[in-house]
Write a protein that holds these residues in place. Sequence first.
Motif, PDB file in Angstrom:
ATOM      1  N   THR A  84       0.843  -1.194   0.000  1.00 34.17           N
ATOM      2  CA  THR A  84       0.000   0.000   0.000  1.00 34.17           C
ATOM      3  C   THR A  84       0.880   1.245   0.000  1.00 34.17           C
ATOM      4  O   THR A  84       1.733   1.396   0.862  1.00 34.17           O
ATOM      5  N   GLN A  85       0.678   2.125  -0.976  1.00 34.66           N
ATOM      6  CA  GLN A  85       1.451   3.365  -1.047  1.00 34.66           C
ATOM      7  C   GLN A  85       0.941   4.393  -0.042  1.00 34.66           C
ATOM      8  O   GLN A  85       1.712   5.076   0.615  1.00 34.66           O
ATOM      9  N   CYS A  86      -0.397   4.506   0.005  1.00 38.82           N
ATOM     10  CA  CYS A  86      -1.025   5.468   0.914  1.00 38.82           C
ATOM     11  C   CYS A  86      -2.441   4.981   1.195  1.00 38.82           C
ATOM     12  O   CYS A  86      -2.916   4.043   0.558  1.00 38.82           O
ATOM     13  N   ALA A  87      -3.082   5.615   2.148  1.00 41.49           N
ATOM     14  CA  ALA A  87      -4.447   5.212   2.499  1.00 41.49           C
ATOM     15  C   ALA A  87      -5.227   6.415   2.996  1.00 41.49           C
ATOM     16  O   ALA A  87      -4.673   7.304   3.649  1.00 41.49           O
ATOM     17  N   ILE A  88      -6.499   6.407   2.668  1.00 39.01           N
ATOM     18  CA  ILE A  88      -7.427   7.373   3.255  1.00 39.01           C
ATOM     19  C   ILE A  88      -8.103   6.644   4.408  1.00 39.01           C
ATOM     20  O   ILE A  88      -8.716   5.595   4.213  1.00 39.01           O
ATOM     21  N   ASN A  89      -7.940   7.178   5.603  1.00 36.50           N
ATOM     22  CA  ASN A  89      -8.504   6.575   6.806  1.00 36.50           C
ATOM     23  C   ASN A  89      -9.589   7.462   7.393  1.00 36.50           C
ATOM     24  O   ASN A  89      -9.431   8.690   7.439  1.00 36.50           O
ATOM     25  N   ILE A  90     -10.644   6.819   7.845  1.00 39.20           N
ATOM     26  CA  ILE A  90     -11.690   7.490   8.610  1.00 39.20           C
ATOM     27  C   ILE A  90     -11.764   6.772   9.950  1.00 39.20           C
ATOM     28  O   ILE A  90     -12.083   5.580   9.999  1.00 39.20           O
TER      29      ILE A  90
END
Length: 161
Positions: A84-90
């Motif tokens: 995973t390069q990046c992630a949007i987290n909530i």
Amino acid sequence: MIYKFHFDYDHDLLMHQAKEEGYENFIDPKGGKVFDDWFIKRIDSGYGKKISDMFAETFDCEVRPRFYIQNPGYSLGFHRDRGTQCAINIVLQGEDDKITFRENGVEESISYKVALLNVQKEHAVFEPRNKRYLFKMSIFDKSYQEIKENLSSLSYTSSQE
């Protein structure tokens, strides 16, 4: 390492999906270690999938949604995500429990509700006080910087920093 932004979503609807059954212990794909206090639920339908599909279309890339639960008192030590390069987290519950980034021996702890994270940087979440529910949308083929630039230009987001 982290770009906080505002994103309008239905918290109750997403939390409802997060609390539904379907979790299993997280298993490290490389070493096979089973985590007793960290759980994952992969999804392919529902409100979470709708949100991830919207981001996938916006960024023109695959976005893989999952829910995670981290039990109170369990530390998820420093690591870099694999693949995973990046992630949007909530963070749906437990936003007061900070994520800690470590770079060149310097640690910085940050709380957030919605953010883009560079998960190729070392990060950890230490001993949450309550059960921590996280909705994570992993991005594999675009960098943190590419997604950050796209996010900053969108009308439905604005920086919280």
